[in-house]
Design an enzyme around this catalytic site. Structure first.
Site, PDB file in Angstrom:
ATOM      1  N   GLU A  83       0.888  -1.181   0.000  1.00 48.82           N
ATOM      2  CA  GLU A  83       0.000   0.000   0.000  1.00 48.82           C
ATOM      3  C   GLU A  83       0.912   1.212   0.000  1.00 48.82           C
ATOM      4  O   GLU A  83       1.532   1.525   1.010  1.00 48.82           O
ATOM      5  CB  GLU A  83      -0.886   0.014   1.248  1.00 48.82           C
ATOM      6  CG  GLU A  83      -1.810  -1.166   1.384  1.00 48.82           C
ATOM      7  CD  GLU A  83      -2.984  -1.134   0.411  1.00 48.82           C
ATOM      8  OE1 GLU A  83      -3.069  -0.199  -0.414  1.00 48.82           O
ATOM      9  OE2 GLU A  83      -3.802  -2.058   0.472  1.00 48.82           O
ATOM     10  N   CYS A 128      -2.474   8.796   2.536  1.00 51.60           N
ATOM     11  CA  CYS A 128      -2.022   8.368   1.196  1.00 51.60           C
ATOM     12  C   CYS A 128      -3.083   8.633   0.131  1.00 51.60           C
ATOM     13  O   CYS A 128      -2.755   8.953  -0.997  1.00 51.60           O
ATOM     14  CB  CYS A 128      -1.679   6.892   1.233  1.00 51.60           C
ATOM     15  SG  CYS A 128      -2.977   5.923   2.007  1.00 51.60           S
ATOM     16  N   GLU A 141       3.892  13.397  -4.523  1.00 51.01           N
ATOM     17  CA  GLU A 141       3.166  13.326  -3.260  1.00 51.01           C
ATOM     18  C   GLU A 141       3.873  14.194  -2.214  1.00 51.01           C
ATOM     19  O   GLU A 141       5.052  14.010  -1.938  1.00 51.01           O
ATOM     20  CB  GLU A 141       3.137  11.875  -2.775  1.00 51.01           C
ATOM     21  CG  GLU A 141       2.330  11.690  -1.512  1.00 51.01           C
ATOM     22  CD  GLU A 141       2.362  10.256  -1.022  1.00 51.01           C
ATOM     23  OE1 GLU A 141       3.455   9.668  -0.962  1.00 51.01           O
ATOM     24  OE2 GLU A 141       1.289   9.728  -0.704  1.00 51.01           O
TER      25      GLU A 141
HETATM   26  P1  NAD Z   1       8.507   4.775   4.603  1.00 47.04           P
HETATM   27  O1  NAD Z   1       8.453   3.920   3.396  1.00 47.04           O
HETATM   28  O2  NAD Z   1       9.712   5.592   4.847  1.00 47.04           O
HETATM   29  O3  NAD Z   1       8.333   3.884   5.925  1.00 47.04           O
HETATM   30  C1  NAD Z   1       7.259   3.000   6.113  1.00 47.04           C
HETATM   31  C2  NAD Z   1       7.715   1.851   6.990  1.00 47.04           C
HETATM   32  O4  NAD Z   1       8.738   1.145   6.311  1.00 47.04           O
HETATM   33  C3  NAD Z   1       8.298   2.282   8.326  1.00 47.04           C
HETATM   34  O5  NAD Z   1       7.922   1.343   9.315  1.00 47.04           O
HETATM   35  C4  NAD Z   1       9.802   2.178   8.085  1.00 47.04           C
HETATM   36  O6  NAD Z   1      10.544   1.942   9.243  1.00 47.04           O
HETATM   37  C5  NAD Z   1       9.866   0.979   7.156  1.00 47.04           C
HETATM   38  N1  NAD Z   1      11.072   0.902   6.321  1.00 47.04           N
HETATM   39  C6  NAD Z   1      11.892   1.913   5.928  1.00 47.04           C
HETATM   40  N2  NAD Z   1      12.891   1.422   5.162  1.00 47.04           N
HETATM   41  C7  NAD Z   1      12.700   0.083   5.051  1.00 47.04           C
HETATM   42  C8  NAD Z   1      13.366  -0.963   4.364  1.00 47.04           C
HETATM   43  N3  NAD Z   1      14.462  -0.752   3.644  1.00 47.04           N
HETATM   44  N4  NAD Z   1      12.868  -2.211   4.452  1.00 47.04           N
HETATM   45  C9  NAD Z   1      11.736  -2.447   5.155  1.00 47.04           C
HETATM   46  N5  NAD Z   1      11.067  -1.505   5.835  1.00 47.04           N
HETATM   47  C10 NAD Z   1      11.529  -0.243   5.783  1.00 47.04           C
HETATM   48  O7  NAD Z   1       7.214   5.651   4.534  1.00 47.04           O
HETATM   49  P2  NAD Z   1       6.799   6.825   5.495  1.00 47.04           P
HETATM   50  O8  NAD Z   1       7.504   8.050   5.083  1.00 47.04           O
HETATM   51  O9  NAD Z   1       6.904   6.378   6.909  1.00 47.04           O
HETATM   52  O10 NAD Z   1       5.227   6.921   5.168  1.00 47.04           O
HETATM   53  C11 NAD Z   1       4.743   7.791   4.218  1.00 47.04           C
HETATM   54  C12 NAD Z   1       4.453   7.064   2.933  1.00 47.04           C
HETATM   55  O11 NAD Z   1       3.544   5.998   3.176  1.00 47.04           O
HETATM   56  C13 NAD Z   1       3.759   7.959   1.931  1.00 47.04           C
HETATM   57  O12 NAD Z   1       4.325   7.773   0.667  1.00 47.04           O
HETATM   58  C14 NAD Z   1       2.323   7.473   1.948  1.00 47.04           C
HETATM   59  O13 NAD Z   1       1.605   7.713   0.796  1.00 47.04           O
HETATM   60  C15 NAD Z   1       2.480   6.040   2.225  1.00 47.04           C
HETATM   61  N6  NAD Z   1       1.250   5.502   2.821  1.00 47.04           N
HETATM   62  C16 NAD Z   1       0.450   4.675   2.070  1.00 47.04           C
HETATM   63  C17 NAD Z   1      -0.738   4.198   2.582  1.00 47.04           C
HETATM   64  C18 NAD Z   1      -1.633   3.283   1.801  1.00 47.04           C
HETATM   65  O14 NAD Z   1      -2.464   2.609   2.399  1.00 47.04           O
HETATM   66  N7  NAD Z   1      -1.527   3.211   0.483  1.00 47.04           N
HETATM   67  C19 NAD Z   1      -1.118   4.539   3.858  1.00 47.04           C
HETATM   68  C20 NAD Z   1      -0.289   5.390   4.596  1.00 47.04           C
HETATM   69  C21 NAD Z   1       0.894   5.856   4.062  1.00 47.04           C
END
Ligand code: NAD
Length: 490
Positions: free
Chosen positions: A260, A294, A394
């Site tokens: 997601e 998101c 975004e």
């Molecule tokens: P992010 O990708 O930086 O982090 C999300 C999660 O992934 C965190 O728990 C982080 O610790 C983990 N993570 C980071 N690097 C990783 C790796 N190499 N391997 C595995 N896990 C890792 O995202 P963010 O900045 O925390 O969140 C914002 C983003 O999330 C935005 O782009 C938003 O659109 C998206 N989002 C999507 C939805 C949806 O349902 N489609 C919902 C909420 C947020």
């Protein structure tokens, strides 16, 4: 002591441990991550930061639990347990909401709604456990073939910071309904509610080890969880680059993924729309959670003849949005972190440098009594070109980009002009145009005359780079079951 320091101390002891096999433990390395109140910038607590050995420990606990008492629970009993989780969340709603408000900065009532949604996910999937039926396949007179839905195994859940507690639940509840076990890796910024939630699961009788929580850095705990050979499915919510890294890691051992990811969702207003309906819908679809959603409707595609009137009404609406600390229950709270604030401010500054006009906002905000908080004004950038950074990227903050369109077909073209495909909305009284848009737009969810009107039982997920697979509703179950076909010859 400030009001916020007092509120933090009244929240009691905050959870700061890993939860593995029912045990509250420190990370093997003893490392910790600090988590802050976004409304005041004050430190809440420091939480154990799990690394490779802790993740492995948690995965092994989840693997053992697959063959423990969890596996022999009758479906009806497993369903009752999940229902009980929902009840227990409702009993603890005030405390869970307080902790979630402090950890995320959300307005208290919004945080409460996410806790209620968390309970709803468990109750919704509780009802499906004894209805996960298979099929029979006709193979002739001397054979019987039937299918069973069996658990996929250990599932990993990597969650972002924007709606932490309910995003854990929307993956975990269907995973548990299907008989799987799990390891949850909450976001660095918001680890608290995931730990509290899993404690509640165990308090109502979910056996230890069925769900384990390993807070930690994404590059360490998240990456190791994604590439762990004993994890059979990863449910990831977060950014597109991280989603791609997770998918590549899962591919090393051919684990399946639900991704997601982000969005730049279009919200179209045609000239015949009822603006008394459309304007409030645009405002909540955009500024809820300070734009950190998101599926927020961040690109307003407005029919040219009503452009000025719509923008005027929106400016009026935006300027009446109250900003404040989540515990004061304003319309809009702070952003999650100083890093996110700097990122959003960077988008605004670059837009100004390119000559984009903000008709309201566009700056960091000062809020009385919240000097250390991470506030940004609700903002509208007008006459944005569809190709501009504000028309394609975004922001994940409260900046609405307004783009003029000629008609519904032009709106569809522009709507489909980004790499995203998460959600889309249209405001019009003309059902033919609404349906032309709904069929033509590349998005996993489409809202006609009511942005974000679908709710939590409706399949949700993205097309194109917004993701793979669906969460919510019955569609989510497909990710968490293997189909086993058994053929008997007699
Ligand atoms: P992010 O990708 O930086 O982090 C999300 C999660 O992934 C965190 O728990 C982080 O610790 C983990 N993570 C980071 N690097 C990783 C790796 N190499 N391997 C595995 N896990 C890792 O995202 P963010 O900045 O925390 O969140 C914002 C983003 O999330 C935005 O782009 C938003 O659109 C998206 N989002 C999507 C939805 C949806 O349902 N489609 C919902 C909420 C947020």
């Amino acid at each position: 002591m400030s009001r916020w320091a007092e509120a933090i101390s009244k929240a009691g002891e905050l959870p700061n441990y890993l939860l593995i096999d029912g045990q509250k433990i420190a990370a093997e390395s003893r490392d910790q991550i600090e988590t802050f109140d976004p409304g005041s910038g004050l430190l809440l607590t420091a939480v154990a930061a799990g690394k490779a050995s802790d993740v492995d420990h948690a995965v092994q606990a989840a693997k053992r639990a697959l063959n423990g008492p969890w596996a022999t629970l009758a479906p009806k009993a497993r369903g009752r347990l999940l229902w009980e989780v929902g009840n227990r969340i409702r009993q603890d709603i005030e405390h869970l909401t307080l902790v979630e408000t402090l950890d995320t900065g959300k307005p208290f009532n919004d945080a409460k709604a996410t806790v209620e949604r968390t309970a709803d996910y468990f109750c919704y999937y509780a009802g499906i456990v004894d209805k996960l039926e298979g099929t029979t396949v006709p193979l002739g007179p001397s054979k019987v073939c039937f299918t069973e839905r069996v658990p996929i195994g250990v599932t990993g859940h990597i969650v972002p910071w924007n709606v932490p507690i309910s995003m854990v639940a929307r993956g975990l509840a269907p995973a548990l309904a299907c008989g799987n076990t799990a390891v949850v890796k909450p976001a660095e910024e918001t680890p608290l509610s995931a730990i509290l939630l899993i404690e509640l699961l165990e308090a109502v009788g979910v056996p230890p080890g069925v769900v384990n929580v390993v807070p930690g850095h994404g590059e360490e705990a998240g990456r190791v969880l994604s590439e762990h050979p004993d994890v059979r499915h990863i449910t990831f919510t977060g950014s597109i680059p991280t989603g791609k890294a997770v998918m590549a890691a899962a591919a090393t051992h051919l684990a399946s993924v639900t991704l997601e990811l982000g969005g730049k969702s279009p919200h179209v207003v045609l000239r015949d729309a009822d603006l008394d309906v459309a304007v409030p819908s645009i405002l909540t679809g955009m500024y809820k959670n300070a734009g950190q959603i998101c599926s927020a409707g961040t690109r307003l595609l407005v029919d040219r003849p009503i452009h000025e009137e719509v923008v005027d009404r929106l400016v009026q609406g935006v300027e009446s949005i109250s900003l404040g600390h989540g515990l004061d229950n304003p319309v809009m709270g702070p952003l999650i972190s100083d890093r996110q604030l700097a990122s959003v401010a960077g988008f605004a500054q670059r837009a100004r440098d390119r000559g984009v006009t903000f008709v309201t906002g566009g700056d960091k905000a000062q809020v009385a009594e919240c000097e250390g908080g991470y506030f940004f004004t609700p903002s509208i950038a007008d006459n944005v070109s569809p190709e501009d950074e504000l028309g394609t990227a975004e922001v994940f903050g409260p900046i609405l980009s307004v783009i003029g369109v000629d008609d519904v077909d032009h709106a569809i073209d522009i709507a489909n002009g980004t790499s995203y495909g998460l959600a889309a909305g249209i405001q019009t009284k003309d059902i033919s145009k609404a349906m032309r848009f709904a069929r033509g737009v590349e998005a996993g969810q489409v809202f006609i005359n009511g942005y974000h009107s679908a709710g939590d039982t409706v399949p949700f997920g993205g097309m194109k780079e917004s993701g793979i697979g669906r969460e919510k509703g019955l569609a989510a179950l497909d990710a968490y079951c293997e189909i086993k076909a058994i053929t008997v010859t007699f």
